[in-house]
Design a protein around this motif. Sequence first.
Motif, PDB file in Angstrom:
ATOM      1  N   ILE A  32       0.839  -1.190   0.000  1.00 45.19           N
ATOM      2  CA  ILE A  32       0.000   0.000   0.000  1.00 45.19           C
ATOM      3  C   ILE A  32       0.875   1.241   0.000  1.00 45.19           C
ATOM      4  O   ILE A  32       2.033   1.209   0.423  1.00 45.19           O
ATOM      5  CB  ILE A  32      -0.959   0.027   1.212  1.00 45.19           C
ATOM      6  CG1 ILE A  32      -0.158  -0.026   2.529  1.00 45.19           C
ATOM      7  CG2 ILE A  32      -1.962  -1.101   1.130  1.00 45.19           C
ATOM      8  CD1 ILE A  32      -1.015   0.176   3.770  1.00 45.19           C
ATOM      9  N   SER A  33       0.312   2.326  -0.469  1.00 42.63           N
ATOM     10  CA  SER A  33       1.004   3.609  -0.409  1.00 42.63           C
ATOM     11  C   SER A  33      -0.058   4.697  -0.310  1.00 42.63           C
ATOM     12  O   SER A  33      -1.225   4.486  -0.641  1.00 42.63           O
ATOM     13  CB  SER A  33       1.881   3.831  -1.639  1.00 42.63           C
ATOM     14  OG  SER A  33       1.105   3.799  -2.823  1.00 42.63           O
ATOM     15  N   SER A  34       0.340   5.863   0.153  1.00 44.29           N
ATOM     16  CA  SER A  34      -0.605   6.954   0.330  1.00 44.29           C
ATOM     17  C   SER A  34      -0.934   7.592  -1.024  1.00 44.29           C
ATOM     18  O   SER A  34      -0.190   7.420  -1.997  1.00 44.29           O
ATOM     19  CB  SER A  34      -0.023   7.997   1.279  1.00 44.29           C
ATOM     20  OG  SER A  34       1.041   8.682   0.646  1.00 44.29           O
ATOM     21  N   PRO A  35      -2.024   8.344  -1.097  1.00 37.76           N
ATOM     22  CA  PRO A  35      -2.401   8.974  -2.376  1.00 37.76           C
ATOM     23  C   PRO A  35      -1.370   9.956  -2.906  1.00 37.76           C
ATOM     24  O   PRO A  35      -1.380  10.283  -4.088  1.00 37.76           O
ATOM     25  CB  PRO A  35      -3.713   9.700  -2.034  1.00 37.76           C
ATOM     26  CG  PRO A  35      -4.236   9.041  -0.820  1.00 37.76           C
ATOM     27  CD  PRO A  35      -3.028   8.589  -0.052  1.00 37.76           C
ATOM     28  N   TRP A  36      -0.482  10.451  -2.043  1.00 37.71           N
ATOM     29  CA  TRP A  36       0.483  11.470  -2.448  1.00 37.71           C
ATOM     30  C   TRP A  36       1.798  10.872  -2.938  1.00 37.71           C
ATOM     31  O   TRP A  36       2.671  11.600  -3.396  1.00 37.71           O
ATOM     32  CB  TRP A  36       0.755  12.407  -1.277  1.00 37.71           C
ATOM     33  CG  TRP A  36      -0.491  13.017  -0.747  1.00 37.71           C
ATOM     34  CD1 TRP A  36      -1.134  14.137  -1.203  1.00 37.71           C
ATOM     35  CD2 TRP A  36      -1.294  12.522   0.336  1.00 37.71           C
ATOM     36  NE1 TRP A  36      -2.261  14.379  -0.483  1.00 37.71           N
ATOM     37  CE2 TRP A  36      -2.403  13.395   0.472  1.00 37.71           C
ATOM     38  CE3 TRP A  36      -1.193  11.432   1.188  1.00 37.71           C
ATOM     39  CZ2 TRP A  36      -3.391  13.207   1.436  1.00 37.71           C
ATOM     40  CZ3 TRP A  36      -2.190  11.236   2.140  1.00 37.71           C
ATOM     41  CH2 TRP A  36      -3.269  12.115   2.270  1.00 37.71           C
ATOM     42  N   SER A  37       1.939   9.571  -2.845  1.00 33.17           N
ATOM     43  CA  SER A  37       3.187   8.923  -3.247  1.00 33.17           C
ATOM     44  C   SER A  37       3.530   9.241  -4.692  1.00 33.17           C
ATOM     45  O   SER A  37       4.687   9.513  -5.031  1.00 33.17           O
ATOM     46  CB  SER A  37       3.064   7.410  -3.038  1.00 33.17           C
ATOM     47  OG  SER A  37       4.307   6.779  -3.197  1.00 33.17           O
ATOM     48  N   THR A 351       4.509  14.446   0.829  1.00 34.72           N
ATOM     49  CA  THR A 351       4.454  15.835   0.369  1.00 34.72           C
ATOM     50  C   THR A 351       3.931  16.721   1.492  1.00 34.72           C
ATOM     51  O   THR A 351       3.477  16.236   2.528  1.00 34.72           O
ATOM     52  CB  THR A 351       3.496  15.987  -0.830  1.00 34.72           C
ATOM     53  OG1 THR A 351       2.158  15.691  -0.396  1.00 34.72           O
ATOM     54  CG2 THR A 351       3.881  15.060  -1.985  1.00 34.72           C
ATOM     55  N   GLU A 352       3.952  18.023   1.259  1.00 31.84           N
ATOM     56  CA  GLU A 352       3.379  18.976   2.212  1.00 31.84           C
ATOM     57  C   GLU A 352       1.882  18.737   2.387  1.00 31.84           C
ATOM     58  O   GLU A 352       1.351  18.803   3.494  1.00 31.84           O
ATOM     59  CB  GLU A 352       3.628  20.410   1.714  1.00 31.84           C
ATOM     60  CG  GLU A 352       3.000  21.495   2.552  1.00 31.84           C
ATOM     61  CD  GLU A 352       3.877  21.978   3.688  1.00 31.84           C
ATOM     62  OE1 GLU A 352       3.565  23.010   4.292  1.00 31.84           O
ATOM     63  OE2 GLU A 352       4.893  21.303   3.961  1.00 31.84           O
ATOM     64  N   GLU A 353       1.194  18.466   1.287  1.00 35.31           N
ATOM     65  CA  GLU A 353      -0.238  18.193   1.359  1.00 35.31           C
ATOM     66  C   GLU A 353      -0.512  16.986   2.252  1.00 35.31           C
ATOM     67  O   GLU A 353      -1.461  16.977   3.044  1.00 35.31           O
ATOM     68  CB  GLU A 353      -0.807  17.950  -0.036  1.00 35.31           C
ATOM     69  CG  GLU A 353      -2.309  17.750  -0.061  1.00 35.31           C
ATOM     70  CD  GLU A 353      -2.857  17.477  -1.439  1.00 35.31           C
ATOM     71  OE1 GLU A 353      -4.084  17.270  -1.569  1.00 35.31           O
ATOM     72  OE2 GLU A 353      -2.061  17.454  -2.415  1.00 35.31           O
ATOM     73  N   ASP A 593      -2.698   4.011   4.790  1.00 31.62           N
ATOM     74  CA  ASP A 593      -2.495   4.752   3.550  1.00 31.62           C
ATOM     75  C   ASP A 593      -3.344   6.013   3.449  1.00 31.62           C
ATOM     76  O   ASP A 593      -3.276   6.740   2.456  1.00 31.62           O
ATOM     77  CB  ASP A 593      -2.746   3.848   2.334  1.00 31.62           C
ATOM     78  CG  ASP A 593      -4.146   3.242   2.319  1.00 31.62           C
ATOM     79  OD1 ASP A 593      -5.006   3.692   3.102  1.00 31.62           O
ATOM     80  OD2 ASP A 593      -4.369   2.302   1.526  1.00 31.62           O
ATOM     81  N   ARG A 594      -4.155   6.285   4.470  1.00 27.04           N
ATOM     82  CA  ARG A 594      -5.019   7.477   4.548  1.00 27.04           C
ATOM     83  C   ARG A 594      -6.116   7.480   3.479  1.00 27.04           C
ATOM     84  O   ARG A 594      -6.763   8.495   3.254  1.00 27.04           O
ATOM     85  CB  ARG A 594      -4.218   8.768   4.399  1.00 27.04           C
ATOM     86  CG  ARG A 594      -3.569   9.293   5.669  1.00 27.04           C
ATOM     87  CD  ARG A 594      -2.373   8.522   6.093  1.00 27.04           C
ATOM     88  NE  ARG A 594      -1.603   9.204   7.116  1.00 27.04           N
ATOM     89  CZ  ARG A 594      -0.543   8.680   7.717  1.00 27.04           C
ATOM     90  NH1 ARG A 594      -0.112   7.465   7.388  1.00 27.04           N
ATOM     91  NH2 ARG A 594       0.110   9.368   8.630  1.00 27.04           N
TER      92      ARG A 594
END
Length: 619
Positions: A32-37, A351-353, A593-594
């Motif tokens: 899994i990874s976060s949407p910002w990856s 990321t910052e977001e 992963d938010r």
Amino acid sequence: MKALFKIFSVSLIALLGLSMAYAQEEYQQPVISSPWSADVNKDAPHPEYPRPQMEREGWVNLNGLWDYAILAKGSDMPQNFQGKITVPFPVESQLSGVGKNVGKDNELWYFRKIDINNNQRKGKVLLHFGAVDWEAEVFVNGQSVGSHRGGYDPFYFDISQALKRGKSQEIAVRVWDPSDDGPQPRGKQVKKPHAIWYTPVSGIWQTVWMETVPETFISNLKTTPDFDRNLIKIKPELNGNPTGTKVKVTVLAEGSKVAESTGDLGDELEIPIPNARYWSPESPFLYDLKVELVKGNSTLDQVKSYTALRKISMGYDSNGNQRMLLNNKFVFQYGPLDQGWWPDGLYTAPTEEALVFDIVKTKEMGFNMIRKHVKVEPARWYYHCDKMGMLVWQDMPNGDHGNAWEHRLGIVGKGTERDRTAESEEIFRTEWKSIIDANYNFPSIVVWVPFNEAWGQFKTKEITEWTKKYDPSRLVNSASGGNFIIDGAKITGDMIDLHSYPEAVMPDPGIYGKDNIIVLGEFGGLGLPIENHTWQEKDNWGYQSFKNKKELSDRYAELIETMEKLIPKGLSAAVYTQTTDVEIEINGLMTYDRKVVKFDEKLMNKLHDKLYKIKVNLK
């Protein structure tokens, strides 16, 4: 956090047996990874100015692709490298592009070339590191410019004398991190991740940057609000030869000047604020600051900063119980345990977001506080808490475990104190002071937490009293859920903090409430695995697990209903475990992963609003 009580079906022995796949050379990369990856720019990740409490022009971000090598400890600086690493993501992480273990027997080397033009040489050139875990030595053009030990505090070196002629310069960084084989503060990192202990974080994990400053420059600011007198105290620190100079501070509200003061070097300026506006979770008003180093009519150096008028204190309610007060009023503080881990970046948000997302969601769910658990975030995280009105309890990352601890339902923690070596003690004291210094100016931080659950806890009374004396503007939670040092019924520090899973309980106010603020430092831990959003496919766990969101939500509502009854009896604050799932833990408000929020935000707001509306009369 630990499963502490017999009411859990999962024993600690079974818990410790749940390990994610581990290899000697490489860590399992998450499915899994976060949407910002996908948004990470490998050439320029985290491009934002990294120090919002003291911002100046004339800086260069050095994040991006560096060369790296992992060599045996004690090896010479490498001439050849093993590949590229994306700074500032830790070497074990997916986003670093490496994903390898380093360990106590090896060192991690970084290398890159930079250009410095003639304008940047007019004064001094400072090379900054937001954080490097753990021991770092920095070289410029082959010359060592300094070393630093500490994985959670920023540092810099003046590299002016190491620069060579011409534009092109070479930077190398040597890092050694023994993880849990060493006594240093490390938080939840272990070389073999399992249960509540996670993947190691080694090397550079916050922004690397360079700035040009005058020969004499403002090196630090210490800003302290005096709420009761409606004034702000500011003490600038200078570097260089300040003869004949003064410091001028301008305070602005929404772009308009409201106050100004000029003082001699070394003075703490007291600046009265007319028609003062206060900072709180409901109204997080910030004053901008312009700080100038002046000589005659000339400005030698200038930085931008900000501050706020707010007060954190304690006082008695009408029943004689100590209460935690914000701006001289009782405000029930409630928030999640926030560990700040990411499946793709580990300690470093993609990321910052992404960094801001957790705070935004916490606010949207109706919490007014975050306990930052055994980790310190980049300065920009606290900056966003300041802007959004999020109260913060800041933990000291733990290390050097080994002492015993006993904790039973409704009973304060008792146990032994760790007999640390002189080196281990010095490492802790040095880094704790540096963490406080680096984060002193953030108004969102209202509580310091030196120890958690007796993890490496030592000389508690001495460390707590030093913390209170060093920063009297904040409260100190000496040992969250841990080994309390008791003199009669008085706990060292300002509060007594009980951990309870999953039930909402509190220490007996009849025994402890007269001298101590009563808080529930951890509770809940309700678990719900979401398919396709877990760190591993099976063997995930929570302190109490559920099959669907409705079951989870109903149980959470029961806990809040119980807590409603505790607040009138003396409870001042509570911390729910936890913001997100972390590795094999699935007890988050959100998935690791938010991508999935497990609770309805509107329902959460409704439940939490009742807690804040409970009236408590003060003496």
